[in-house]
Design a protein around this motif. Structure first.
Motif, mmCIF file in Angstrom:
data_model
loop_
_atom_site.group_PDB
_atom_site.id
_atom_site.type_symbol
_atom_site.label_atom_id
_atom_site.label_comp_id
_atom_site.label_asym_id
_atom_site.label_seq_id
_atom_site.Cartn_x
_atom_site.Cartn_y
_atom_site.Cartn_z
ATOM 1 N N HIS A 16 0.831 -1.211 0.000
ATOM 2 C CA HIS A 16 0.000 0.000 0.000
ATOM 3 C C HIS A 16 0.860 1.254 0.000
ATOM 4 C CE1 HIS A 16 -3.814 2.068 0.516
ATOM 5 N NE2 HIS A 16 -3.170 2.899 1.325
ATOM 6 N N TRP A 17 0.684 2.104 -1.022
ATOM 7 C CA TRP A 17 1.355 3.417 -1.064
ATOM 8 C C TRP A 17 0.278 4.461 -0.762
ATOM 9 C CZ3 TRP A 17 6.122 5.003 -0.733
ATOM 10 C CH2 TRP A 17 6.446 6.329 -1.035
ATOM 11 N N PRO A 18 0.377 5.146 0.404
ATOM 12 C CA PRO A 18 -0.787 5.878 0.918
ATOM 13 C C PRO A 18 -0.871 7.344 0.510
ATOM 14 C CG PRO A 18 0.923 5.823 2.574
ATOM 15 C CD PRO A 18 1.489 5.134 1.364
ATOM 16 N N GLY A 70 -3.346 1.854 -3.604
ATOM 17 C CA GLY A 70 -3.177 3.102 -2.865
ATOM 18 C C GLY A 70 -4.488 3.691 -2.411
ATOM 19 N N GLY A 71 -4.392 4.982 -2.191
ATOM 20 C CA GLY A 71 -3.365 5.912 -2.600
ATOM 21 C C GLY A 71 -3.045 5.838 -4.099
ATOM 22 N N THR A 72 -1.926 6.396 -4.403
ATOM 23 C CA THR A 72 -1.515 6.494 -5.804
ATOM 24 C C THR A 72 -0.089 5.974 -5.992
ATOM 25 O OG1 THR A 72 -2.940 8.464 -6.010
ATOM 26 C CG2 THR A 72 -1.386 8.061 -7.788
ATOM 27 N N PRO A 73 0.063 4.662 -6.173
ATOM 28 C CA PRO A 73 1.418 4.117 -6.318
ATOM 29 C C PRO A 73 2.128 4.576 -7.591
ATOM 30 C CG PRO A 73 -0.224 2.365 -6.327
ATOM 31 C CD PRO A 73 -0.956 3.625 -6.034
ATOM 32 N N GLU A 103 -1.579 0.211 -9.471
ATOM 33 C CA GLU A 103 -2.673 1.158 -9.703
ATOM 34 C C GLU A 103 -2.087 2.493 -10.116
ATOM 35 O OE1 GLU A 103 -6.364 0.017 -6.709
ATOM 36 O OE2 GLU A 103 -4.936 1.533 -6.094
ATOM 37 N N ALA A 104 -2.636 3.061 -11.169
ATOM 38 C CA ALA A 104 -2.082 4.324 -11.665
ATOM 39 C C ALA A 104 -3.199 5.330 -11.884
ATOM 40 C CB ALA A 104 -1.353 4.090 -12.985
ATOM 41 N N ASN A 105 -2.904 6.584 -11.574
ATOM 42 C CA ASN A 105 -3.836 7.651 -11.942
ATOM 43 C C ASN A 105 -3.484 8.087 -13.359
ATOM 44 O OD1 ASN A 105 -4.623 7.397 -9.296
ATOM 45 N ND2 ASN A 105 -4.896 9.587 -9.010
ATOM 46 N N GLY A 116 9.107 2.848 -17.171
ATOM 47 C CA GLY A 116 9.972 2.544 -16.026
ATOM 48 C C GLY A 116 9.355 1.465 -15.137
ATOM 49 N N PHE A 117 8.035 1.543 -14.947
ATOM 50 C CA PHE A 117 7.367 0.508 -14.130
ATOM 51 C C PHE A 117 7.476 -0.856 -14.819
ATOM 52 C CE2 PHE A 117 4.546 4.173 -12.560
ATOM 53 C CZ PHE A 117 5.276 4.326 -11.402
#
Ligand SMILES: C[S@@+](CC[C@H](N)C(=O)[O-])C[C@H]1O[C@@H](n2cnc3c(N)ncnc32)[C@H](O)[C@@H]1O
Ligand code: SF4
Length: 387
Positions: A16-18, A70-73, A103-105, A116-117
């Motif tokens: 989790h990236w918060p 996330g959040g927005t990893p 998960e991406a915005n 890069g991901f």
């Protein structure tokens, strides 16, 4: 009760990236805005510490799925994602066909990181498009336009074999006709997977206050039901049937990580506010970590783990969780597995009652599943069946 935990059982790692760039007014996820910036390197060290701590509890597992949520990893540096993936691979064996979702915005800035991901090891992205209508995006407090989202989808398509995106429907003032157009457009852009969520007005969000004050006219029950029915029918016609109440995929393209949750398998929860389910000494253990990011960081730095709860579940609790999660899936639950977990059978009278009302069906191979007619009443069906 003995749970069979071989290396072949699916095992997921949730990271989790918060952090988010701004807080959307409908969202009650554990997500925070930090205008002063984030010490990503320090957080990264804490993620590594936490992975070491959890893996020491369940060392003999093979990781089949990893999910950065996330959040927005997508705000993380690709090198940070790489460091976390390398750390997971040092502590567990990782299946050669591991599914790694991020998960991406869908903003242009984040789309520039997609390559890069991919290089870091991500092989599936899930984009939070939310709507293809600019006015709706504004109302949802999103930082991207519909075109920017579609551009991000196109970039994702060019880089990843697998991608999905999320839309929210049953939004304020949404009509059946406008949703029909938007959904068709979305399906044309989708490849193998779409997540379609009905807007939920969550307590303690700005939307909740607006709704209570009568300033957010969301669809009434009948319209929401019509929107749901249209969604199911349109997606099924397009070859994207619902495999879970809000998730649609071409057969075989389901999100394997989410299936780990819904099929009642084990997963490690890494990062602030992450939940986990681990089988230790043949008992299923529920874990939770400190939710507040900086408090989690300090806890990990001081104690070597951010875990605030580690609770052995009873047989009844384990079985009820399997029922609750599994009935969200179109495939339903395996009744024999339920019986083995709980040490008892589900009440046949309750099953018959629900079957007579067309809400559930039992299959020849011993599964119980909710019917398309029963799905809109899922909460009531589960409440009726659970002990
Ligand atoms: C963890 S969130 C978002 C990931 C990413 N930060 C984003 O916003 O694109 C996962 C998904 O939950 C859905 N969601 C969040 N809050 C919701 C709500 N109140 N009602 C319905 N869906 C919601 C959104 O579709 C969102 O993309
Ligand atoms: S919806 Fe996504 S971007 Fe918006 S606050 Fe929630 S997690 Fe952050």
């Amino acid at each position: 009760m003995v749970l069979n935990m071989s290396l072949t059982n699916p095992f997921g790692v949730y990271v989790h990236w918060p952090f988010c760039l701004s807080k959307c007014p409908y969202c009650d996820f554990n997500s925070h805005v930090r205008h002063g910036g984030i010490d990503e390197a320090r957080f990264l060290r804490a993620y590594e510490t936490e992975i070491a701590a959890v893996s020491a509890q369940v060392p003999d597992r093979r990781v089949s799925t990893i999910f950065f949520g996330g959040g927005t990893p997508s705000l993380m540096q690709p090198s940070s994602v790489q460091t976390i993936l390398d750390c997971i691979a040092r502590h567990w064996s990782v299946a050669p066909d591991v599914e790694v979702t991020l998960e991406a915005n869908p903003t242009s800035v984040e789309a520039t990181r997609f390559r890069g991901f991919r290089t870091a090891g991500v092989n599936r992205v899930s984009l939070g498009v939310q709507s293809l209508n600019d006015a709706a995006l504004k109302e949802l407090g999103r930082l991207h336009s519909a075109q920017e989202a579609l551009d991000a989808v196109a970039i994702a398509r060019s880089i990843f074999d697998r991608y999905s995106f999320d839309l929210i429907y049953a939004r304020p003032q949404q009509s059946i006709d406008s949703w029909a157009v938007e959904l068709k457009r979305a399906i044309a852009e989708a490849a193998e997977h779409l997540s379609l969520y009905q807007l939920t007005i969550e307590p303690d969000t700005p939307f909740y206050g607006l709704h209570k004050a009568g300033k957010l006219p969301v669809p009434d029950e009948d319209l929401a039901r019509d929107l749901y029915d249209l969604t199911q029918a349109t997606c099924a016609d397009a070859g994207l049937p619902a495999y879970e109440i809000s998730n649609h995929a071409r057969p075989g393209a389901e999100c394997r990580h989410n299936l780990v949750y819904w099929r009642g398998h084990d997963y490690a929860g890494i990062g602030p506010g992450a939940h986990g389910r681990l089988t230790i000494d043949n008992r299923r253990v529920a874990t939770e970590t400190e939710k507040r990011p900086e408090a989690w960081l300090m806890r990990v730095e001081t104690n070597g783990t951010g875990v605030t709860l580690s609770q052995k579940l009873t047989a009844g609790e384990t079985a009820d969780e399997y029922l609750l999660m599994g009935l969200r899936l179109a495939e339903g639950i395996d009744l024999e597995r339920y019986n083995a977990l709980s040490g008892r059978t589900l009440d046949p009278e309750r099953i018959s009652f629900l079957r007579e009302h067309g809400a559930v069906e039992t299959t020849a191979d011993g599964r119980l599943r909710v019917t398309p007619r029963g799905f809109p009443l899922l909460d009531a069906v589960v409440a009726d069946l659970a002990a």
